[in-house]
Write a protein that holds these residues in place. Structure first.
Motif, PDB file in Angstrom:
ATOM      1  N   GLU A   1       0.823  -1.214   0.000  1.00 16.07           N
ATOM      2  CA  GLU A   1       0.000   0.000   0.000  1.00 16.07           C
ATOM      3  C   GLU A   1       0.852   1.256   0.000  1.00 16.07           C
ATOM      4  O   GLU A   1       0.555   2.234  -0.680  1.00 16.07           O
ATOM      5  CB  GLU A   1      -0.916   0.014   1.219  1.00 16.07           C
ATOM      6  N   ARG A   2       1.933   1.242   0.794  1.00 16.71           N
ATOM      7  CA  ARG A   2       2.872   2.350   0.859  1.00 16.71           C
ATOM      8  C   ARG A   2       4.276   1.784   1.074  1.00 16.71           C
ATOM      9  O   ARG A   2       4.433   0.692   1.630  1.00 16.71           O
ATOM     10  CB  ARG A   2       2.526   3.347   1.981  1.00 16.71           C
ATOM     11  N   LEU A   3       5.272   2.561   0.635  1.00 20.39           N
ATOM     12  CA  LEU A   3       6.664   2.110   0.691  1.00 20.39           C
ATOM     13  C   LEU A   3       7.505   3.180   1.378  1.00 20.39           C
ATOM     14  O   LEU A   3       7.439   4.359   1.023  1.00 20.39           O
ATOM     15  CB  LEU A   3       7.179   1.883  -0.733  1.00 20.39           C
ATOM     16  N   VAL A   4       8.292   2.755   2.372  1.00 21.24           N
ATOM     17  CA  VAL A   4       9.196   3.669   3.066  1.00 21.24           C
ATOM     18  C   VAL A   4      10.615   3.108   2.955  1.00 21.24           C
ATOM     19  O   VAL A   4      10.884   1.983   3.378  1.00 21.24           O
ATOM     20  CB  VAL A   4       8.825   3.841   4.556  1.00 21.24           C
ATOM     21  N   LEU A   5      11.511   3.898   2.381  1.00 15.83           N
ATOM     22  CA  LEU A   5      12.905   3.501   2.204  1.00 15.83           C
ATOM     23  C   LEU A   5      13.781   4.363   3.103  1.00 15.83           C
ATOM     24  O   LEU A   5      13.796   5.584   2.969  1.00 15.83           O
ATOM     25  CB  LEU A   5      13.325   3.666   0.737  1.00 15.83           C
ATOM     26  N   VAL A   6      14.488   3.718   4.025  1.00 15.32           N
ATOM     27  CA  VAL A   6      15.309   4.420   5.010  1.00 15.32           C
ATOM     28  C   VAL A   6      16.780   4.164   4.709  1.00 15.32           C
ATOM     29  O   VAL A   6      17.229   3.013   4.745  1.00 15.32           O
ATOM     30  CB  VAL A   6      14.970   3.950   6.444  1.00 15.32           C
ATOM     31  N   ASN A   7      17.516   5.212   4.382  1.00 13.67           N
ATOM     32  CA  ASN A   7      18.941   5.070   4.064  1.00 13.67           C
ATOM     33  C   ASN A   7      19.177   3.922   3.085  1.00 13.67           C
ATOM     34  O   ASN A   7      20.032   3.062   3.291  1.00 13.67           O
ATOM     35  CB  ASN A   7      19.771   4.837   5.335  1.00 13.67           C
ATOM     36  N   SER A   8      18.419   3.919   2.017  1.00 12.53           N
ATOM     37  CA  SER A   8      18.551   2.848   1.035  1.00 12.53           C
ATOM     38  C   SER A   8      18.770   3.438  -0.349  1.00 12.53           C
ATOM     39  O   SER A   8      18.518   4.631  -0.584  1.00 12.53           O
ATOM     40  CB  SER A   8      17.304   1.960   1.038  1.00 12.53           C
ATOM     41  N   ILE A   9      19.257   2.611  -1.259  1.00  9.81           N
ATOM     42  CA  ILE A   9      19.467   3.046  -2.636  1.00  9.81           C
ATOM     43  C   ILE A   9      19.012   1.952  -3.589  1.00  9.81           C
ATOM     44  O   ILE A   9      18.718   0.830  -3.184  1.00  9.81           O
ATOM     45  CB  ILE A   9      20.945   3.406  -2.913  1.00  9.81           C
ATOM     46  N   SER A  10      18.985   2.301  -4.876  1.00 17.93           N
ATOM     47  CA  SER A  10      18.546   1.360  -5.903  1.00 17.93           C
ATOM     48  C   SER A  10      19.690   0.812  -6.740  1.00 17.93           C
ATOM     49  O   SER A  10      19.512  -0.149  -7.482  1.00 17.93           O
ATOM     50  CB  SER A  10      17.548   2.049  -6.841  1.00 17.93           C
TER      51      SER A  10
END
Length: 261
Positions: free
Chosen positions: A114-123
């Motif tokens: 439903e929702r996405l939270v990325l904490v100190n992350s990269i792709s």
């Protein structure tokens, strides 16, 4: 703590909070060499009013299992746990490598998120020439020194040394094979060119002083991800530990939009 068996591993997890909440569960995924207790502050806050799930990834914390060579295999573990818990849809929150796992799930199974939270992350792992040489050299030193070097760099200057040493000890308890295999998996991870596919509401929270995964790399992600919200906090790479209250508030504000919709 309950455990769930999947593909040769026993995953330890916590499943807390009310089951009758109208809101979808929050699912927290920790990073490389960490464990589910990275999310203690957030779990204590959110479990008062909604279901919260967090797990130790295979080979980490209280979970068993050997290392795997791709982030997609870890994503499959998380999806298997969600199926086991009969969670069809959730808010995914991932720190560092956990954010890579969360991105993989969102790209491959968007109906589950439903929702996405990325904490100190990269792709995409991108190194300058100097940092690339440093990281390559660090993999050749004794294992405990390799772990200590990486964990030490994860905290912003001024974080209490005694606490850093404790996290170094905890990380070094992760089996060497798991640590080094997943180190390779992170270096190979690359979904930057696919971020435009994400239509899930996304929040990217990053530490301004993060030298492990520099903020400039996160901003490349934000540019590639339509409509992503960005929050930068005065911290290093270990936001859940360095600024737990600020991180919880950022997540709360973001998921409250979903709750009130």
């Amino acid at each position: 703590m309950p455990q769930f068996a999947v593909d040769g591993a026993a995953l330890t997890y916590d499943d807390e909070g009310p089951r009758d909440s109208a809101d979808v569960p929050l699912v927290f995924i920790h990073g490389w060499t960490a464990n589910r207790h990275r999310w203690d502050h957030q779990t204590a806050h959110f479990a008062e009013r909604r279901r919260v799930v967090r797990l130790d990834l295979r080979g980490h914390g209280e979970s068993s299992g050997a290392g795997v060579r791709t982030i997609a295999e870890l994503a499959a573990d998380v999806l298997a746990l969600l199926d086991h818990l009969e969670i069809e849809r959730c808010v995914l929150i991932g720190h560092s490598m956990g954010g890579m796992i969360a991105q993989t799930i969102t790209l491959d199974r968007p109906e589950r998120v439903e929702r996405l939270v990325l904490v100190n992350s990269i792709s995409r792992m991108t190194y300058s020439r100097g940092r690339g040489l440093l990281m390559a050299a660090s993999a050749l030193v004794p294992f405990k020194l390799f772990v200590a070097t990486n964990i030490q760099r994860a905290f912003a200057p001024g974080y209490p040394r005694a606490e850093v040493r404790e996290y170094i000890r905890a990380s070094a308890a992760t089996p060497r094979e798991v640590v080094m295999t997943l180190y390779g998996a992170m270096r190979a991870f690359d979904v930057l060119d696919r971020l435009g596919e994400i239509r899930t509401p996304t929040l990217m929270v990053h530490g301004y002083h993060d030298i492990q995964l520099p903020v400039a790399q996160m901003l490349r992600m934000a540019k590639a991800c339509p409509g992503a919200l960005v929050r930068i906090i005065d911290a290093g790479h270990e936001l859940p530990l360095e600024k737990p209250k600020e991180l919880t508030e950022a997540i709360d504000s973001f998921v409250m939009v979903s709750s009130s919709a």
